[in-house]
Design a protein around this motif. Structure first.
Motif, PDB file in Angstrom:
ATOM      1  N   HIS A 191       0.833  -1.208   0.000  1.00 14.58           N
ATOM      2  CA  HIS A 191       0.000   0.000   0.000  1.00 14.58           C
ATOM      3  C   HIS A 191       0.869   1.260   0.000  1.00 14.58           C
ATOM      4  CE1 HIS A 191      -3.440   2.568   0.780  1.00 14.58           C
ATOM      5  NE2 HIS A 191      -2.755   3.112   1.765  1.00 14.58           N
ATOM      6  N   GLY A 192       1.915   1.275   0.828  1.00 18.33           N
ATOM      7  CA  GLY A 192       2.776   2.448   0.925  1.00 18.33           C
ATOM      8  C   GLY A 192       3.672   2.671  -0.278  1.00 18.33           C
ATOM      9  N   SER A 193       3.916   1.640  -1.067  1.00 20.08           N
ATOM     10  CA  SER A 193       4.815   1.739  -2.222  1.00 20.08           C
ATOM     11  C   SER A 193       4.093   1.980  -3.543  1.00 20.08           C
ATOM     12  CB  SER A 193       5.639   0.447  -2.362  1.00 20.08           C
ATOM     13  OG  SER A 193       6.406   0.212  -1.219  1.00 20.08           O
ATOM     14  N   MET A 194       2.802   1.702  -3.585  1.00 23.76           N
ATOM     15  CA  MET A 194       2.091   1.658  -4.856  1.00 23.76           C
ATOM     16  C   MET A 194       2.091   2.984  -5.611  1.00 23.76           C
ATOM     17  SD  MET A 194       0.954  -0.505  -6.935  1.00 23.76           S
ATOM     18  CE  MET A 194       0.991  -1.954  -5.910  1.00 23.76           C
ATOM     19  N   GLY A 195       2.040   4.112  -4.930  1.00 19.70           N
ATOM     20  CA  GLY A 195       2.042   5.395  -5.637  1.00 19.70           C
ATOM     21  C   GLY A 195       3.267   5.562  -6.517  1.00 19.70           C
ATOM     22  N   GLU A 196       4.440   5.329  -5.954  1.00 18.31           N
ATOM     23  CA  GLU A 196       5.680   5.441  -6.724  1.00 18.31           C
ATOM     24  C   GLU A 196       5.733   4.399  -7.835  1.00 18.31           C
ATOM     25  OE1 GLU A 196       5.638   5.486  -3.408  1.00 18.31           O
ATOM     26  OE2 GLU A 196       6.661   7.317  -2.780  1.00 18.31           O
ATOM     27  N   LEU A 197       5.248   3.194  -7.544  1.00 23.96           N
ATOM     28  CA  LEU A 197       5.291   2.131  -8.546  1.00 23.96           C
ATOM     29  C   LEU A 197       4.360   2.416  -9.719  1.00 23.96           C
ATOM     30  CD1 LEU A 197       5.466  -0.985  -6.226  1.00 23.96           C
ATOM     31  CD2 LEU A 197       7.329   0.102  -7.475  1.00 23.96           C
ATOM     32  N   LEU A 198       3.188   2.953  -9.439  1.00 14.61           N
ATOM     33  CA  LEU A 198       2.265   3.305 -10.526  1.00 14.61           C
ATOM     34  C   LEU A 198       2.899   4.324 -11.463  1.00 14.61           C
ATOM     35  CD1 LEU A 198      -1.133   3.441  -8.627  1.00 14.61           C
ATOM     36  CD2 LEU A 198      -0.465   1.803 -10.388  1.00 14.61           C
ATOM     37  N   ASN A 199       3.660   5.239 -10.893  1.00 12.56           N
ATOM     38  CA  ASN A 199       4.331   6.245 -11.728  1.00 12.56           C
ATOM     39  C   ASN A 199       5.322   5.618 -12.695  1.00 12.56           C
ATOM     40  OD1 ASN A 199       2.966   8.404 -10.585  1.00 12.56           O
ATOM     41  ND2 ASN A 199       4.546   8.800  -9.064  1.00 12.56           N
ATOM     42  N   VAL A 200       6.070   4.607 -12.260  1.00  9.00           N
ATOM     43  CA  VAL A 200       7.072   4.004 -13.151  1.00  9.00           C
ATOM     44  C   VAL A 200       6.484   2.919 -14.040  1.00  9.00           C
ATOM     45  CG1 VAL A 200       9.015   4.566 -11.641  1.00  9.00           C
ATOM     46  CG2 VAL A 200       7.944   2.314 -11.458  1.00  9.00           C
ATOM     47  N   MET A 201       5.343   2.351 -13.642  1.00 10.52           N
ATOM     48  CA  MET A 201       4.710   1.305 -14.450  1.00 10.52           C
ATOM     49  C   MET A 201       4.070   1.869 -15.705  1.00 10.52           C
ATOM     50  SD  MET A 201       2.946  -0.960 -11.406  1.00 10.52           S
ATOM     51  CE  MET A 201       1.437  -1.064 -12.313  1.00 10.52           C
ATOM     52  N   GLY A 202       3.632   3.108 -15.643  1.00 11.59           N
ATOM     53  CA  GLY A 202       2.961   3.684 -16.794  1.00 11.59           C
ATOM     54  C   GLY A 202       1.749   2.864 -17.183  1.00 11.59           C
ATOM     55  N   GLU A 203       1.619   2.582 -18.472  1.00 10.43           N
ATOM     56  CA  GLU A 203       0.460   1.859 -18.991  1.00 10.43           C
ATOM     57  C   GLU A 203       0.716   0.360 -19.159  1.00 10.43           C
ATOM     58  OE1 GLU A 203      -2.514   3.341 -19.387  1.00 10.43           O
ATOM     59  OE2 GLU A 203      -1.495   5.076 -18.516  1.00 10.43           O
ATOM     60  N   ALA A 204       1.730  -0.149 -18.507  1.00  6.63           N
ATOM     61  CA  ALA A 204       2.066  -1.571 -18.649  1.00  6.63           C
ATOM     62  C   ALA A 204       0.880  -2.455 -18.289  1.00  6.63           C
ATOM     63  CB  ALA A 204       3.258  -1.920 -17.768  1.00  6.63           C
ATOM     64  N   GLU A 205       0.681  -3.495 -19.088  1.00  5.26           N
ATOM     65  CA  GLU A 205      -0.394  -4.460 -18.842  1.00  5.26           C
ATOM     66  C   GLU A 205       0.106  -5.662 -18.048  1.00  5.26           C
ATOM     67  OE1 GLU A 205      -2.645  -5.130 -22.644  1.00  5.26           O
ATOM     68  OE2 GLU A 205      -1.089  -3.738 -23.349  1.00  5.26           O
ATOM     69  N   ILE A 206       1.411  -5.938 -18.160  1.00  7.96           N
ATOM     70  CA  ILE A 206       2.046  -7.057 -17.472  1.00  7.96           C
ATOM     71  C   ILE A 206       3.218  -6.517 -16.657  1.00  7.96           C
ATOM     72  CG2 ILE A 206       3.367  -9.208 -17.771  1.00  7.96           C
ATOM     73  CD1 ILE A 206       0.460  -9.543 -18.555  1.00  7.96           C
ATOM     74  N   ILE A 207       3.325  -6.990 -15.416  1.00  5.14           N
ATOM     75  CA  ILE A 207       4.439  -6.625 -14.548  1.00  5.14           C
ATOM     76  C   ILE A 207       5.232  -7.889 -14.249  1.00  5.14           C
ATOM     77  CG2 ILE A 207       5.125  -5.622 -12.328  1.00  5.14           C
ATOM     78  CD1 ILE A 207       3.564  -3.690 -14.216  1.00  5.14           C
ATOM     79  N   LEU A 208       6.513  -7.858 -14.525  1.00  4.42           N
ATOM     80  CA  LEU A 208       7.430  -8.919 -14.120  1.00  4.42           C
ATOM     81  C   LEU A 208       8.162  -8.404 -12.894  1.00  4.42           C
ATOM     82  CD1 LEU A 208       8.995  -9.924 -17.557  1.00  4.42           C
ATOM     83  CD2 LEU A 208       6.980 -10.888 -16.436  1.00  4.42           C
ATOM     84  N   MET A 209       8.179  -9.187 -11.832  1.00  2.00           N
ATOM     85  CA  MET A 209       8.862  -8.776 -10.604  1.00  2.00           C
ATOM     86  C   MET A 209       9.898  -9.815 -10.230  1.00  2.00           C
ATOM     87  SD  MET A 209       7.268  -7.879  -6.915  1.00  2.00           S
ATOM     88  CE  MET A 209       8.249  -8.075  -5.431  1.00  2.00           C
TER      89      MET A 209
END
Length: 193
Positions: free
Chosen positions: A107-125
C-alpha cells in the motif's frame, strides 16, 4: 502486450531487528551494492528493467540512502525508491504479522510504482538482493522466456555461485532449498490489487 520488469531490491525492512541492523550494516551493504551489483546491472545485455530499491520509512532521510540515490542518477539505470518496507513475504515473522507487513508495504509503495509502471499491462517482478549479481544475459533470458511461453507465471534459478567479497574467491552455490531468485508475472490489475 506492454510490460515492465521490476528488479526489487529489499534494502531495509527485511528480517528481524525491525528490518534494520544499524547504520554501519546499511553503509556496508550499500558499498557492496555499488561495487558489485550496480556493475552487473549495467552489464545486462537488455536494460529494459526498473531497479526498485525498497527501504523502511525511517531511511527516507538517511544520508547514505540519499547519497545512493544521487549515485544512481549517474549510472544510466532506471530506478525508483520506495520507503514503505519490502514488498515480499518475510518468513521471519508469524504468518499474520508477515501478511500485515506485506500489505502495508505494498500500500505504501504503490504510488511510486504506478508512476514508473505507466500503462504496462504485465508486470514482471524479480527479487534482486542487494548483494547478489545475475549473469549479463539474465534480463534478456527472463523476458524472452515469458514472451515465448505466455502461460508461464514464474521462472527462477536454483543454482549459482557465491563470492567472498573480501577475497573475490568464487564457489558453486547449490542450495538444498530454493533461493529467492524468481521472477513472477502479474497482470497489472493483480499487481495493483
Amino acid at each position: 502486450m506492454k510490460y515492465k520488469h521490476l528488479l526489487h531490491v529489499p534494502f531495509t525492512g527485511l528480517g528481524l531487528y525491525q528490518g534494520f541492523r544499524g547504520n554501519r550494516f546499511l553503509k556496508n551493504r550499500i558499498q557492496v551494492f555499488k561495487q558489485f551489483v550496480i556493475p552487473s546491472l549495467q552489464a545486462q545485455t537488455d536494460k529494459n528493467f526498473i531497479l526498485w530499491l525498497a527501504f523502511r520509512y525511517e531511511e527516507k532521510s538517511n544520508r547514505d540512502v540519499i547519497e545512493l540515490e544521487k549515485y544512481l542518477k549517474g549510472k544510466g539505470l532506471k530506478f525508483v525508491f520506495t520507503f514503505a518496507g519490502i514488498c515480499l513475504y518475510d518468513d521471519k515473522y508469524p504468518d499474520e504479522i508477515a501478511k500485515d507487513r506485506l500489505l502495508s508495504s505494498i500500500h505504501g509503495s504503490m504510488g511510486e510504482l504506478l508512476n514508473v509502471m505507466g500503462e504496462a499491462e504485465i508486470i514482471l517482478m524479480t527479487i534482486q538482493p542487494s548483494d547478489d549479481c545475475y549473469r549479463s544475459s539474465f534480463v534478456k533470458e527472463i523476458q524472452l522466456a515469458f514472451r515465448e511461453n505466455p502461460k508461464l507465471q514464474a521462472i527462477g534459478y536454483d543454482r549459482g555461485y557465491i563470492c567472498n567479497y573480501k577475497t573475490l574467491e568464487n564457489k558453486e552455490y547449490n542450495p538444498k532449498t530454493n533461493p529467492p531468485f524468481y521472477t513472477i508475472k502479474f497482470s497489472r490489475d493483480i499487481f495493483i490489487e
